[in-house]
Every structure is written in structure tokens, then in C-alpha cells.
Scaffold this motif. Structure first.
Motif, mmCIF file in Angstrom:
data_model
loop_
_atom_site.group_PDB
_atom_site.id
_atom_site.type_symbol
_atom_site.label_atom_id
_atom_site.label_comp_id
_atom_site.label_asym_id
_atom_site.label_seq_id
_atom_site.Cartn_x
_atom_site.Cartn_y
_atom_site.Cartn_z
ATOM 1 N N GLU A 115 66.670 -34.957 27.487
ATOM 2 C CA GLU A 115 66.684 -33.684 26.770
ATOM 3 C C GLU A 115 67.720 -33.710 25.649
ATOM 4 N N ALA A 116 68.904 -34.303 25.965
ATOM 5 C CA ALA A 116 69.964 -34.407 24.950
ATOM 6 C C ALA A 116 69.540 -35.338 23.818
ATOM 7 N N LEU A 117 68.845 -36.419 24.195
ATOM 8 C CA LEU A 117 68.363 -37.361 23.172
ATOM 9 C C LEU A 117 67.343 -36.702 22.244
ATOM 10 N N ASN A 118 66.447 -35.939 22.812
ATOM 11 C CA ASN A 118 65.448 -35.232 21.996
ATOM 12 C C ASN A 118 66.120 -34.263 21.035
ATOM 13 N N LYS A 119 67.179 -33.620 21.548
ATOM 14 C CA LYS A 119 67.890 -32.666 20.721
ATOM 15 C C LYS A 119 68.570 -33.378 19.541
ATOM 16 N N VAL A 120 69.254 -34.527 19.838
ATOM 17 C CA VAL A 120 69.906 -35.307 18.778
ATOM 18 C C VAL A 120 68.875 -35.794 17.759
ATOM 19 N N ARG A 121 67.759 -36.284 18.286
ATOM 20 C CA ARG A 121 66.700 -36.817 17.400
ATOM 21 C C ARG A 121 66.160 -35.729 16.487
ATOM 22 N N THR A 122 65.917 -34.563 17.056
ATOM 23 C CA THR A 122 65.374 -33.455 16.271
ATOM 24 C C THR A 122 66.391 -32.962 15.244
ATOM 25 N N GLN A 123 67.683 -32.978 15.601
ATOM 26 C CA GLN A 123 68.709 -32.437 14.738
ATOM 27 C C GLN A 123 69.053 -33.361 13.587
ATOM 28 N N TYR A 124 69.101 -34.671 13.881
ATOM 29 C CA TYR A 124 69.621 -35.595 12.873
ATOM 30 C C TYR A 124 68.560 -36.463 12.177
ATOM 31 N N LEU A 125 67.350 -36.471 12.706
ATOM 32 C CA LEU A 125 66.295 -37.242 12.048
ATOM 33 C C LEU A 125 65.271 -36.296 11.429
ATOM 34 N N GLU A 126 65.087 -36.454 10.141
ATOM 35 C CA GLU A 126 64.092 -35.611 9.442
ATOM 36 C C GLU A 126 62.705 -35.960 9.954
ATOM 37 N N ARG A 127 61.972 -34.953 10.318
ATOM 38 C CA ARG A 127 60.644 -35.194 10.864
ATOM 39 C C ARG A 127 59.663 -35.439 9.716
ATOM 40 N N LEU A 128 58.904 -36.506 9.852
ATOM 41 C CA LEU A 128 57.895 -36.847 8.847
ATOM 42 C C LEU A 128 56.631 -36.055 9.087
ATOM 43 N N ASN A 129 55.804 -35.982 8.048
ATOM 44 C CA ASN A 129 54.568 -35.206 8.158
ATOM 45 C C ASN A 129 53.627 -35.848 9.176
ATOM 46 N N GLY A 130 53.244 -35.052 10.179
ATOM 47 C CA GLY A 130 52.333 -35.541 11.223
ATOM 48 C C GLY A 130 52.926 -36.647 12.057
ATOM 49 N N GLU A 131 54.243 -36.641 12.182
ATOM 50 C CA GLU A 131 54.917 -37.748 12.872
ATOM 51 C C GLU A 131 54.567 -37.781 14.363
ATOM 52 N N VAL A 132 54.251 -39.007 14.841
ATOM 53 C CA VAL A 132 54.008 -39.250 16.263
ATOM 54 C C VAL A 132 54.776 -40.505 16.652
ATOM 55 N N ILE A 133 55.622 -40.380 17.681
ATOM 56 C CA ILE A 133 56.365 -41.543 18.185
ATOM 57 C C ILE A 133 56.133 -41.628 19.697
ATOM 58 N N ARG A 134 55.826 -42.830 20.162
ATOM 59 C CA ARG A 134 55.611 -43.050 21.593
ATOM 60 C C ARG A 134 56.358 -44.303 22.027
ATOM 61 N N ILE A 135 56.913 -44.190 23.281
ATOM 62 C CA ILE A 135 57.516 -45.353 23.923
ATOM 63 C C ILE A 135 56.676 -45.630 25.160
ATOM 64 N N TYR A 136 56.134 -46.858 25.232
ATOM 65 C CA TYR A 136 55.272 -47.225 26.363
ATOM 66 C C TYR A 136 55.979 -48.259 27.226
ATOM 67 N N ASN A 137 55.889 -48.009 28.568
ATOM 68 C CA ASN A 137 56.541 -48.932 29.502
ATOM 69 C C ASN A 137 55.626 -50.109 29.806
ATOM 70 N N GLU A 138 55.961 -50.857 30.841
ATOM 71 C CA GLU A 138 55.254 -52.080 31.165
ATOM 72 C C GLU A 138 53.802 -51.830 31.557
ATOM 73 N N VAL A 139 53.510 -50.627 32.052
ATOM 74 C CA VAL A 139 52.118 -50.324 32.451
ATOM 75 C C VAL A 139 51.410 -49.524 31.373
ATOM 76 N N ASN A 140 51.958 -49.546 30.141
ATOM 77 C CA ASN A 140 51.348 -48.894 28.972
ATOM 78 C C ASN A 140 51.263 -47.379 29.109
ATOM 79 N N SER A 141 52.227 -46.777 29.807
ATOM 80 C CA SER A 141 52.286 -45.320 29.929
ATOM 81 C C SER A 141 53.418 -44.797 29.058
ATOM 82 N N ALA A 142 53.187 -43.613 28.448
ATOM 83 C CA ALA A 142 54.209 -42.997 27.607
ATOM 84 C C ALA A 142 55.366 -42.541 28.470
ATOM 85 N N THR A 143 56.591 -42.766 28.009
ATOM 86 C CA THR A 143 57.754 -42.426 28.803
ATOM 87 C C THR A 143 58.906 -42.007 27.902
ATOM 88 N N PHE A 144 60.001 -41.532 28.503
ATOM 89 C CA PHE A 144 61.229 -41.136 27.842
ATOM 90 C C PHE A 144 61.071 -39.857 27.006
#
Length: 453
Positions: free
Chosen positions: A62-91
């Protein structure tokens, strides 16, 4: 279509095609540069995401999301995903799959990929961490680039249209300026009629193709003028030169037939008529060749003529016509060597030239005495023919050798204006010169100079 219009059109087409090629290259180069820059931004996005979520273990999601939202300018239609070893979205809080397993596995296989998915640009990296092996994919729509590209395209279209019109107008102006001598040439050619074949077009100062065309055209006109004049010369001189021998033949025939005569008298008359016939044949041959060969015939049919003998012959003939001592002859500095008296010329043509000058002298002096002086100098033969006529004004002295020119003030002096022109041509044909010296009203002197052997 006129040449100037075609030149302007071709110049404009070549220039605008070149310009269009340059603009297309610039457009696509700028487009690819902007795409590459946006891919780099997405790549930075994935790296920042990896550092924030995978390396900062002690910080909550939750803190990471807050930092990311506060300090990184969001791009138009931005989508970011982190996938683990079983190809599932996480974090990240949004655990939607978004990308297929095939795309995720492709990232694992290649380590790093970038591609376009419709309007989206996608970057994926394979990231190893102490928590496991992860795939990070980031995508967005580069609207800023699209706006810039659209503006650039609009500017390029405007610039292209403006430059096209500028090239078309400037090309036509340049073509008109370059071809202006050709317009002058065409307008001058329109002025040429059968009555002014001596007219010559302006050759200009530029050593270009148009100047060369004008020079060749003037040479053509000179040949046409000579041919046209020679046709008229033939008619005029035929009647002038042929009349004397024909008249003599007729008179000889009439006298011989007027009464019975002895055999010797008939033989003498026939011999005289034969001489006149031979002379007539020579004159006809010379005139025909003169008319057909533009005076070049005479240069190929030359003989070695003793000028003193020709002068004595002319004196005899003219004194028979005009009376005793009407044509007087004076010889100066006669050399011992015969070669100094030789002129290489066609005898008939040369006699015609001298007859024309002497005939003019008698005509304009009202049959008063004409004087002929032959002077021999080193490598030069000078012949002076002087009359006691009214003289020639300075204004007319440059004109008398032109065809059909006549300065006669009396009707009995009127002629066809071809005698002196023909004499001038024949004298120059045999590398001689002819000039006139006159101070009205004290008579006229024609000065002829020929090179001797």
C-alpha cells in the motif's frame, strides 16, 4: 505547351519530389525517434517498478502504491503488471491478468521485449530477485507524440504547398529569364521577309546554345540571301552581258546578207560571228556557274591571267564602243618578271567585274573619258579606274557594293544595282580588295588590289 512552361513544370516536379522525399524521411525519422523515446520511458517505468516492489521488502504494498502514485507521473492509459513464476499478477493492487501467458513466457525467454499493440507501446523485462523470478510489463498510449506528429504533419503539408507554389512561380520566372533571348530571336525571325533578307538576328553576348542557334541562323540567312541575290544577278547580268555579243552577231549577219559578197568577206563575217559566239558561250557558262555555285565556281576554275594583257583587251573593246581614246590606260612600274603580272582567276568572271566598273564609270560620267592606271608593287597589283562623273557622297560609298543599290540622280543613269555588287564579290573571290575614293563633284576612283605571285 511552351518550353518555358515545360521547364518550369519539370523543375517544380523534380524539386517538389525531392522535397517530398526529404519531408517523408524527416516525418518517419521523427516518428521512430519519438516511439523509441517513449519505449525508453516505459523501460524506465519497469525498472522503477522493480526497484519499488521487489527490492523494498520492508515497505508494504500500500505504501509502495502511494509512493508510485505520488512521485511517478502517470502516462496516458498506463498499465503495469508484475507476474510471478506462475504468470499471475502480484504486488500491485490490480491483480487482473491483462497480458497472456504467451507474452509473459516470451519475456522470460528473451529477457527483454518491446512491441506495439495497436496504439499502445509495450515494454517487458525479466527480473530475478531473492523472492523469485518475475516478469514486469508496462504499456501506455503516447498521446503527446501523436499530437506532435499531427502538428508536424500539418506544418509539413503547409510548407510543402507553399514551397511548391514558390518553386512553380520561381521556376517559371527563371525559365522565362533564361529563354528571353529565344523570345527575342523568335520576334526578330518574324520580321524577316523576302524584301529584307539582309536582316540578321541578334546573336547576344552569352556563349550558350541560343547564341549558337542565332549564329547558325545568321549563316543560313547569309547563304539564302546570296542564293536569292544570285538568282536576280543571273537575270540582270544575263541581259546585260549577253546583249553586246548577240547584237554584234545580228549586225554581222544582217550586213553579210544585205548584198552579194566575195567568199573572203563571208569567211571574215563568219569568223567574227564565231568569235562572238565563243565569247557568248563563255559568258553564259560563267553566269550559270556563278548562280549555281554561289561564286565558289570561280575559285575552282582559275587560270593564270596576265593583268596587263587583260587591260589592253578591255581598252580595245571599250574604245570600239565609246570612241577612240575614251578609255585611256597607263602602266606604272612594269616588272621584268612576268610572274609579277599574274593573277589566278577565272578570266571571264574577272573581265565581267572590270567591265561592270568601267561601264559604271562611263555611264555616270555621261560617256566622258575614263582612265585606267595599272601599278605593280612588290607582291601586289593595283588597278585604279577613274571617271569624271559627279562623284559619290560619303554616305553612299558604303552602300554602293550592296545588291540592288542605286544612287543615280538621272533617269539615264538608272541601273539594276547589281554591277558593283557582282564586281565586289568577284574581286573578293580572288583574294582582292576593292575600295572607292570620291569627293563629289570631282569624279570617282575605284581602287582594286590583288596579290601577285
Amino acid at each position: 505547351m511552351k518550353i518555358k512552361d515545360r521547364l518550369a513544370l519539370y523543375f517544380t516536379l523534380v524539386s517538389t519530389v525531392t522535397l517530398l522525399g526529404v519531408l517523408v524521411v524527416v516525418y518517419f525519422t521523427f516518428l521512430k525517434l519519438m516511439e523509441s523515446e517513449f519505449f525508453e520511458r516505459l523501460n524506465d517505468r519497469t525498472m522503477v517498478t522493480a526497484k519499488l516492489y521487489l527490492e523494498a521488502d520492508e515497505i508494504s504494498s500500500e505504501a509502495l502504491n502511494k509512493v508510485r502514485t505520488q512521485y511517478l507521473e502517470r502516462l496516458n492509459g498506463e498499465v503495469i503488471r508484475i507476474y510471478n513464476e506462475v504468470n499471475s499478477a502480484t504486488f500491485i493492487g490490480d491483480d487482473q491478468q491483462f497480458w497472456t501467458s504467451e507474452t509473459i513466457n516470451l519475456v522470460r525467454k528473451k529477457g527483454k521485449i518491446r512491441f506495439k499493440d495497436g496504439e499502445r507501446q509495450v515494454v517487458g523485462i525479466f527480473y530475478k530477485d531473492n523472492q523469485g523470478d518475475f516478469v514486469i510489463l508496462a504499456s501506455a498510449i503516447d498521446e503527446g507524440t501523436n499530437r506532435r506528429i499531427n502538428k508536424l504533419l500539418t506544418i509539413m503539408v503547409i510548407v510543402f504547398v507553399v514551397i511548391f507554389l514558390g518553386l512553380l512561380l520561381s521556376g517559371r520566372w527563371i525559365a522565362k529569364r533564361i529563354l528571353s533571348p529565344l523570345d527575342i530571336f523568335i520576334n526578330q525571325v518574324k520580321e524577316i521577309k523576302s524584301s529584307n533578307l539582309d536582316f540578321r538576328v541578334d546573336e547576344g553576348r552569352n556563349k550558350d546554345e541560343i547564341s549558337l542557334l542565332a549564329q547558325n541562323f545568321n549563316k543560313l540567312m547569309e547563304h539564302l540571301e546570296h542564293s536569292f541575290i544570285l538568282q536576280k544577278t543571273f537575270v540582270a547580268n544575263a541581259s546585260h552581258e549577253l546583249r553586246t555579243p548577240v547584237t554584234r552577231m545580228i549586225i554581222s549577219g544582217e550586213i553579210s546578207l544585205s548584198r552579194e559578197r566575195e567568199k573572203e568577206a563571208y569567211q571574215k563575217a563568219l569568223k567574227s560571228m564565231l568569235e562572238d559566239a565563243e565569247k557568248l558561250d563563255n559568258i553564259i557558262t560563267a553566269l550559270v556557274n556563278l548562280a549555281q555555285a554561289d561564286l565558289e565556281y570561280g575559285s575552282s576554275q582559275t587560270e593564270n591571267i596576265r593583268i596587263d594583257e587583260l587591260i589592253w583587251q578591255l581598252q580595245s573593246e571599250w574604245n570600239q564602243k565609246k570612241g577612240q581614246n575614251q578609255l585611256t590606260v597607263e602602266m606604272k612600274n612594269l616588272p621584268e618578271e612576268e610572274s609579277a603580272l599574274i593573277i589566278a582567276a577565272n578570266p571571264t568572271l574577272l573581265q565581267i567585274a572590270l567591265d561592270n566598273i568601267i561601264g559604271n564609270a562611263f555611264k555616270f560620267s555621261d560617256d566622258r573619258q575614263v582612265k585606267c592606271i595599272l601599278e605593280i608593287k612588290e607582291k601586289e597589283i593595283i588597278l585604279l579606274i577613274s571617271d569624271l562623273g559627279p562623284g559619290i557622297t560619303e554616305a553612299h560609298q558604303e552602300e554602293i557594293f550592296k545588291p540592288f543599290f542605286s544612287s543615280s540622280a538621272k533617269s539615264e543613269h538608272a541601273g539594276n544595282g547589281m554591277g558593283l555588287y557582282m564586281a565586289h564579290k568577284i574581286v573578293h573571290l580572288y583574294h582582292g580588295t576593292i575600295h572607292v575614293s570620291s569627293s563629289a563633284p570631282t569624279g570617282t576612283t575605284f581602287i582594286l588590289r590583288f596579290p601577285s605571285f
